[in-house]
Design a protein around this motif. Structure first.
Motif, PDB file in Angstrom:
ATOM      1  N   PHE A   1      -6.429   5.676 -10.656  1.00 24.56           N
ATOM      2  CA  PHE A   1      -5.639   4.473 -10.875  1.00 24.56           C
ATOM      3  C   PHE A   1      -5.055   3.954  -9.561  1.00 24.56           C
ATOM      4  O   PHE A   1      -5.114   2.748  -9.279  1.00 24.56           O
ATOM      5  CB  PHE A   1      -4.528   4.762 -11.887  1.00 24.56           C
ATOM      6  N   ALA A   2      -4.525   4.855  -8.746  1.00 22.97           N
ATOM      7  CA  ALA A   2      -3.972   4.454  -7.446  1.00 22.97           C
ATOM      8  C   ALA A   2      -5.061   3.846  -6.559  1.00 22.97           C
ATOM      9  O   ALA A   2      -4.823   2.820  -5.908  1.00 22.97           O
ATOM     10  CB  ALA A   2      -3.323   5.649  -6.747  1.00 22.97           C
ATOM     11  N   ASP A   3      -6.236   4.462  -6.546  1.00 24.01           N
ATOM     12  CA  ASP A   3      -7.350   3.916  -5.760  1.00 24.01           C
ATOM     13  C   ASP A   3      -7.745   2.521  -6.237  1.00 24.01           C
ATOM     14  O   ASP A   3      -8.030   1.639  -5.423  1.00 24.01           O
ATOM     15  CB  ASP A   3      -8.573   4.839  -5.830  1.00 24.01           C
TER      16      ASP A   3
ATOM     17  N   LYS B   1       0.834  -1.195   0.000  1.00 24.80           N
ATOM     18  CA  LYS B   1       0.000   0.000   0.000  1.00 24.80           C
ATOM     19  C   LYS B   1       0.875   1.253   0.000  1.00 24.80           C
ATOM     20  O   LYS B   1       0.603   2.207  -0.739  1.00 24.80           O
ATOM     21  CB  LYS B   1      -0.917  -0.045   1.225  1.00 24.80           C
ATOM     22  N   ASN B   2       1.926   1.243   0.786  1.00 25.83           N
ATOM     23  CA  ASN B   2       2.819   2.400   0.842  1.00 25.83           C
ATOM     24  C   ASN B   2       3.508   2.660  -0.484  1.00 25.83           C
ATOM     25  O   ASN B   2       3.723   3.813  -0.856  1.00 25.83           O
ATOM     26  CB  ASN B   2       3.845   2.237   1.958  1.00 25.83           C
ATOM     27  N   GLN B   3       3.873   1.612  -1.201  1.00 24.99           N
ATOM     28  CA  GLN B   3       4.498   1.791  -2.509  1.00 24.99           C
ATOM     29  C   GLN B   3       3.543   2.449  -3.497  1.00 24.99           C
ATOM     30  O   GLN B   3       3.954   3.266  -4.318  1.00 24.99           O
ATOM     31  CB  GLN B   3       4.985   0.453  -3.057  1.00 24.99           C
ATOM     32  N   ILE B   4       2.276   2.101  -3.417  1.00 22.27           N
ATOM     33  CA  ILE B   4       1.272   2.716  -4.290  1.00 22.27           C
ATOM     34  C   ILE B   4       1.132   4.200  -3.956  1.00 22.27           C
ATOM     35  O   ILE B   4       1.137   5.055  -4.851  1.00 22.27           O
ATOM     36  CB  ILE B   4      -0.082   1.989  -4.184  1.00 22.27           C
TER      37      ILE B   4
ATOM     38  N   THR C   1      -7.078  20.406 -18.017  1.00 22.26           N
ATOM     39  CA  THR C   1      -6.328  19.218 -18.425  1.00 22.26           C
ATOM     40  C   THR C   1      -5.521  18.632 -17.271  1.00 22.26           C
ATOM     41  O   THR C   1      -5.550  17.423 -17.028  1.00 22.26           O
ATOM     42  CB  THR C   1      -5.392  19.544 -19.603  1.00 22.26           C
ATOM     43  N   TYR C   2      -4.797  19.470 -16.558  1.00 22.73           N
ATOM     44  CA  TYR C   2      -3.960  18.969 -15.473  1.00 22.73           C
ATOM     45  C   TYR C   2      -4.810  18.381 -14.349  1.00 22.73           C
ATOM     46  O   TYR C   2      -4.463  17.330 -13.799  1.00 22.73           O
ATOM     47  CB  TYR C   2      -3.040  20.074 -14.940  1.00 22.73           C
ATOM     48  N   GLY C   3      -5.889  19.028 -14.014  1.00 24.03           N
ATOM     49  CA  GLY C   3      -6.787  18.502 -12.985  1.00 24.03           C
ATOM     50  C   GLY C   3      -7.324  17.131 -13.355  1.00 24.03           C
ATOM     51  O   GLY C   3      -7.391  16.230 -12.512  1.00 24.03           O
ATOM     52  N   HIS C   4      -7.683  16.964 -14.618  1.00 26.41           N
ATOM     53  CA  HIS C   4      -8.169  15.659 -15.079  1.00 26.41           C
ATOM     54  C   HIS C   4      -7.051  14.626 -15.036  1.00 26.41           C
ATOM     55  O   HIS C   4      -7.283  13.462 -14.696  1.00 26.41           O
ATOM     56  CB  HIS C   4      -8.726  15.760 -16.503  1.00 26.41           C
ATOM     57  N   TRP C   5      -5.836  15.047 -15.372  1.00 30.20           N
ATOM     58  CA  TRP C   5      -4.701  14.135 -15.341  1.00 30.20           C
ATOM     59  C   TRP C   5      -4.427  13.660 -13.913  1.00 30.20           C
ATOM     60  O   TRP C   5      -4.240  12.465 -13.667  1.00 30.20           O
ATOM     61  CB  TRP C   5      -3.461  14.827 -15.935  1.00 30.20           C
ATOM     62  N   VAL C   6      -4.408  14.594 -12.960  1.00 28.65           N
ATOM     63  CA  VAL C   6      -4.192  14.237 -11.548  1.00 28.65           C
ATOM     64  C   VAL C   6      -5.318  13.320 -11.072  1.00 28.65           C
ATOM     65  O   VAL C   6      -5.071  12.328 -10.373  1.00 28.65           O
ATOM     66  CB  VAL C   6      -4.084  15.493 -10.657  1.00 28.65           C
ATOM     67  N   ASP C   7      -6.539  13.623 -11.456  1.00 22.85           N
ATOM     68  CA  ASP C   7      -7.661  12.767 -11.087  1.00 22.85           C
ATOM     69  C   ASP C   7      -7.465  11.354 -11.637  1.00 22.85           C
ATOM     70  O   ASP C   7      -7.767  10.373 -10.958  1.00 22.85           O
ATOM     71  CB  ASP C   7      -8.974  13.361 -11.602  1.00 22.85           C
ATOM     72  N   GLY C   8      -6.924  11.241 -12.837  1.00 25.40           N
ATOM     73  CA  GLY C   8      -6.654   9.930 -13.421  1.00 25.40           C
ATOM     74  C   GLY C   8      -5.613   9.160 -12.632  1.00 25.40           C
ATOM     75  O   GLY C   8      -5.761   7.956 -12.408  1.00 25.40           O
TER      76      GLY C   8
ATOM     77  N   GLU D   1       4.874  10.671  -6.117  1.00 25.19           N
ATOM     78  CA  GLU D   1       6.020  11.030  -6.956  1.00 25.19           C
ATOM     79  C   GLU D   1       5.583  11.381  -8.376  1.00 25.19           C
ATOM     80  O   GLU D   1       6.127  12.303  -8.989  1.00 25.19           O
ATOM     81  CB  GLU D   1       7.048   9.896  -6.981  1.00 25.19           C
ATOM     82  N   THR D   2       4.621  10.648  -8.911  1.00 23.45           N
ATOM     83  CA  THR D   2       4.135  10.915 -10.256  1.00 23.45           C
ATOM     84  C   THR D   2       3.524  12.309 -10.341  1.00 23.45           C
ATOM     85  O   THR D   2       3.810  13.075 -11.268  1.00 23.45           O
ATOM     86  CB  THR D   2       3.096   9.851 -10.670  1.00 23.45           C
ATOM     87  N   ILE D   3       2.703  12.651  -9.376  1.00 16.65           N
ATOM     88  CA  ILE D   3       2.082  13.981  -9.362  1.00 16.65           C
ATOM     89  C   ILE D   3       3.134  15.052  -9.093  1.00 16.65           C
ATOM     90  O   ILE D   3       3.139  16.105  -9.745  1.00 16.65           O
ATOM     91  CB  ILE D   3       0.941  14.035  -8.336  1.00 16.65           C
ATOM     92  N   LYS D   4       4.036  14.796  -8.175  1.00 20.54           N
ATOM     93  CA  LYS D   4       5.092  15.755  -7.849  1.00 20.54           C
ATOM     94  C   LYS D   4       5.930  16.088  -9.081  1.00 20.54           C
ATOM     95  O   LYS D   4       6.232  17.251  -9.346  1.00 20.54           O
ATOM     96  CB  LYS D   4       5.975  15.177  -6.744  1.00 20.54           C
TER      97      LYS D   4
END
Length: 62
Positions: free
Chosen positions: A42-44, A6-9, A31-38, A15-18
């Motif tokens: 995926f993480a969820d 779970k911690n790795q996810i 666009t960026y908001g939708h990308w972060v939501d994606g 890190e991906t968002i950062k």
């Protein structure tokens, strides 16, 4: 079998968002908001799958 925790996810999503904030800050529109939501969706989904697998595994008796 190689597993993921779970911690790795959480760390990977963070890190991906950062790493994306450099182009995301300059992005016009939603666009960026939708990308972060994606990324979060995926993480969820991975966390849900991990939880399902953990709950369905038979427990070993010692």
């Amino acid at each position: 079998m190689i597993g993921i925790t779970k911690n790795q996810i959480y760390e990977t999503a963070f890190e991906t968002i950062k790493e994306s904030t450099e182009w995301g800050i300059n992005e016009d529109g939603k666009t960026y908001g939708h990308w972060v939501d994606g990324v979060m969706t995926f993480a969820d989904a991975l966390l849900d799958k991990l939880s399902e697998e953990k709950n369905c595994r038979p427990t070993e008796k010692y």
